[in-house]
Design a protein around this motif. Structure first.
Motif, PDB file in Angstrom:
ATOM      1  N   VAL A  76       0.090  -0.445  -2.782  1.00  0.00           N
ATOM      2  CA  VAL A  76       0.812   1.125  -1.209  1.00  0.00           C
ATOM      3  C   VAL A  76       0.765   2.765  -1.669  1.00  0.00           C
ATOM      4  CG1 VAL A  76       2.131   2.137   1.040  1.00  0.00           C
ATOM      5  CG2 VAL A  76       2.088  -1.098   0.303  1.00  0.00           C
ATOM      6  N   MET A  77      -0.298   3.060  -1.084  1.00  0.00           N
ATOM      7  CA  MET A  77      -0.671   4.626  -1.519  1.00  0.00           C
ATOM      8  C   MET A  77      -0.148   5.409  -0.329  1.00  0.00           C
ATOM      9  SD  MET A  77      -4.223   6.690  -2.207  1.00  0.00           S
ATOM     10  CE  MET A  77      -4.272   5.119  -3.253  1.00  0.00           C
ATOM     11  N   LEU A  96      10.874   4.557  -1.427  1.00  0.00           N
ATOM     12  CA  LEU A  96      10.996   3.087  -0.657  1.00  0.00           C
ATOM     13  C   LEU A  96       9.919   1.968  -1.473  1.00  0.00           C
ATOM     14  CD1 LEU A  96      10.476   5.496   3.531  1.00  0.00           C
ATOM     15  CD2 LEU A  96      12.146   3.042   2.297  1.00  0.00           C
ATOM     16  N   GLY A  97       9.765   2.748  -2.131  1.00  0.00           N
ATOM     17  CA  GLY A  97       8.744   1.505  -3.230  1.00  0.00           C
ATOM     18  C   GLY A  97       6.950   1.460  -2.904  1.00  0.00           C
ATOM     19  N   ALA A  98       6.668   3.021  -2.933  1.00  0.00           N
ATOM     20  CA  ALA A  98       5.130   3.370  -2.337  1.00  0.00           C
ATOM     21  C   ALA A  98       4.815   3.786  -4.172  1.00  0.00           C
ATOM     22  CB  ALA A  98       5.496   4.166  -1.853  1.00  0.00           C
ATOM     23  N   ASP A  99       3.300   3.166  -3.979  1.00  0.00           N
ATOM     24  CA  ASP A  99       2.635   3.084  -5.509  1.00  0.00           C
ATOM     25  C   ASP A  99       2.019   4.420  -6.054  1.00  0.00           C
ATOM     26  OD1 ASP A  99       3.386   0.285  -6.224  1.00  0.00           O
ATOM     27  OD2 ASP A  99       2.553  -0.042  -4.890  1.00  0.00           O
ATOM     28  N   ARG A 114      -7.923   6.213  -7.735  1.00  0.00           N
ATOM     29  CA  ARG A 114      -6.594   5.710  -7.656  1.00  0.00           C
ATOM     30  C   ARG A 114      -6.195   4.550  -6.717  1.00  0.00           C
ATOM     31  NH1 ARG A 114      -2.520  10.042  -6.394  1.00  0.00           N
ATOM     32  NH2 ARG A 114      -3.598  11.941  -7.305  1.00  0.00           N
ATOM     33  N   VAL A 115      -6.982   4.289  -5.864  1.00  0.00           N
ATOM     34  CA  VAL A 115      -7.251   2.987  -5.242  1.00  0.00           C
ATOM     35  C   VAL A 115      -7.521   1.310  -6.550  1.00  0.00           C
ATOM     36  CG1 VAL A 115      -9.084   0.799  -3.807  1.00  0.00           C
ATOM     37  CG2 VAL A 115      -8.251   3.161  -2.789  1.00  0.00           C
ATOM     38  N   ARG A 116      -8.611   1.822  -6.966  1.00  0.00           N
ATOM     39  CA  ARG A 116      -8.925   1.034  -7.990  1.00  0.00           C
ATOM     40  C   ARG A 116      -8.074   0.320  -8.491  1.00  0.00           C
ATOM     41  NH1 ARG A 116     -15.298   2.506  -8.477  1.00  0.00           N
ATOM     42  NH2 ARG A 116     -15.944   0.950  -7.034  1.00  0.00           N
ATOM     43  N   THR A 117      -7.432   2.518  -9.866  1.00  0.00           N
ATOM     44  CA  THR A 117      -6.490   1.829 -10.067  1.00  0.00           C
ATOM     45  C   THR A 117      -5.317   0.570 -10.166  1.00  0.00           C
ATOM     46  OG1 THR A 117      -6.411   4.215 -11.487  1.00  0.00           O
ATOM     47  CG2 THR A 117      -4.764   3.365 -11.083  1.00  0.00           C
ATOM     48  N   LEU A 118      -4.669   1.016  -8.669  1.00  0.00           N
ATOM     49  CA  LEU A 118      -3.756   0.523  -8.008  1.00  0.00           C
ATOM     50  C   LEU A 118      -3.915  -1.053  -8.158  1.00  0.00           C
ATOM     51  CD1 LEU A 118      -2.356   2.629  -4.937  1.00  0.00           C
ATOM     52  CD2 LEU A 118      -0.633   1.885  -7.196  1.00  0.00           C
ATOM     53  N   LEU A 119      -5.076  -1.645  -7.530  1.00  0.00           N
ATOM     54  CA  LEU A 119      -5.762  -2.772  -7.745  1.00  0.00           C
ATOM     55  C   LEU A 119      -5.568  -3.163  -9.088  1.00  0.00           C
ATOM     56  CD1 LEU A 119      -8.488  -2.869  -4.816  1.00  0.00           C
ATOM     57  CD2 LEU A 119      -6.646  -3.868  -4.721  1.00  0.00           C
ATOM     58  N   ARG A 120      -5.815  -2.851 -10.120  1.00  0.00           N
ATOM     59  CA  ARG A 120      -6.083  -3.289 -11.513  1.00  0.00           C
ATOM     60  C   ARG A 120      -4.780  -3.488 -12.234  1.00  0.00           C
ATOM     61  NH1 ARG A 120      -8.721   0.753 -14.135  1.00  0.00           N
ATOM     62  NH2 ARG A 120     -10.444  -0.233 -13.080  1.00  0.00           N
ATOM     63  N   ARG A 121      -3.811  -2.494 -11.306  1.00  0.00           N
ATOM     64  CA  ARG A 121      -2.459  -2.816 -11.618  1.00  0.00           C
ATOM     65  C   ARG A 121      -1.847  -4.225 -10.906  1.00  0.00           C
ATOM     66  NH1 ARG A 121       1.339   2.012 -10.118  1.00  0.00           N
ATOM     67  NH2 ARG A 121      -0.096   3.192 -11.584  1.00  0.00           N
TER      68      ARG A 121
END
Ligand code: CA
Length: 228
Positions: free
Chosen positions: A75-76, A93-96, A111-118
């Motif tokens: 979640v961003m 609260l657990g935001a990434d 950032r979306v790509r980084t989060l999706l990769r993670r």
């Protein structure tokens, strides 16, 4: 890959939806917190982008509801406020991730790509493959026999669906609802046209042919040279 955007400000919401769609993602948009939480709990998303200040229910409580339900998608947060308190609260609260408005779309996309990769380590794969055909979900690229193939956003979404469900005959109605977000109208040949274009790019210059038509039923992606 599917992304949920929860944003009430029309300009930002439309800008995000258009940009992410053009980058090849499937996007759902909710314009208030109540709808946002409802979408998040009833559908399956690879990522959620939440505005903090929302009518109905704020971004914090949407995130809390998502985490309470056990969903662990990244979640961003998007917010106009750059207060340290907000950032700390979001992360607790657990935001990434956290992005302050106004932002450049290129930064959001990175950032979306980084989060999706993670996130992809646990749930979603980064690549989909069949024979020498390879689809890179994060970089939105397709290769066949090592050769880069340029696809439109729709063609990419179509190929992604076929690859995810390879070996399965997909009826036109299912393809229409997954790729075009529309109810199937038997008069339209949109799917046939898109499929022909996709074939020309993915199959025409290569062997074996991977996209098969099943008459009266639909389409299947399959390497028939491997079937006895
Ligand atoms: Ca807002």
């Amino acid at each position: 890959m599917k992304i949920l955007i929860v944003e009430d400000e029309t300009k930002t919401a439309d800008y995000l939806r258009q940009g992410l769609t053009e980058a090849g993602f499937a996007v759902d948009l909710a314009r208030n917190g109540i709808d946002g939480l409802h979408f998040a709990l009833s559908e399956s998303y690879d990522l959620a982008i939440l505005d903090v200040m929302l009518p109905g229910q704020d971004g914090w409580s949407v995130l809390a509801g998502i985490r309470r339900s056990g969903k662990d998608m990244p979640v961003m947060f998007l917010t106009a406020r750059d207060a340290v308190d907000d950032r700390v609260k979001g992360l607790e609260l657990g935001a990434d991730d956290y992005l302050v408005k106004p932002f450049a779309f290129a930064e959001l996309l990175a950032r979306v790509r980084t989060l999706l990769r993670r996130g992809s380590k646990s749930s979603t794969p980064e690549f989909l493959r069949l024979a020498d055909l390879e689809l890179d979900l994060l970089r939105r690229r397709v290769f066949r026999a090592g050769k880069r193939i340029d696809l439109t956003a729709k063609e990419f979404a179509l190929l992604e669906l076929l690859l995810r469900r390879q070996g399965e005959v997909l009826p036109r109605s299912l393809i229409a609802s997954q790729v075009w977000d529309m109810n199937f109208d038997s008069d339209t040949n949109v799917i046939e046209v898109a499929m022909r274009r996709l074939r020309a790019k993915v199959d025409d210059d290569f062997q074996p042919k991977l996209i098969q038509t099943v008459r009266g039923m639909g389409y299947v992606l399959e390497n028939q040279s491997c079937i006895d």
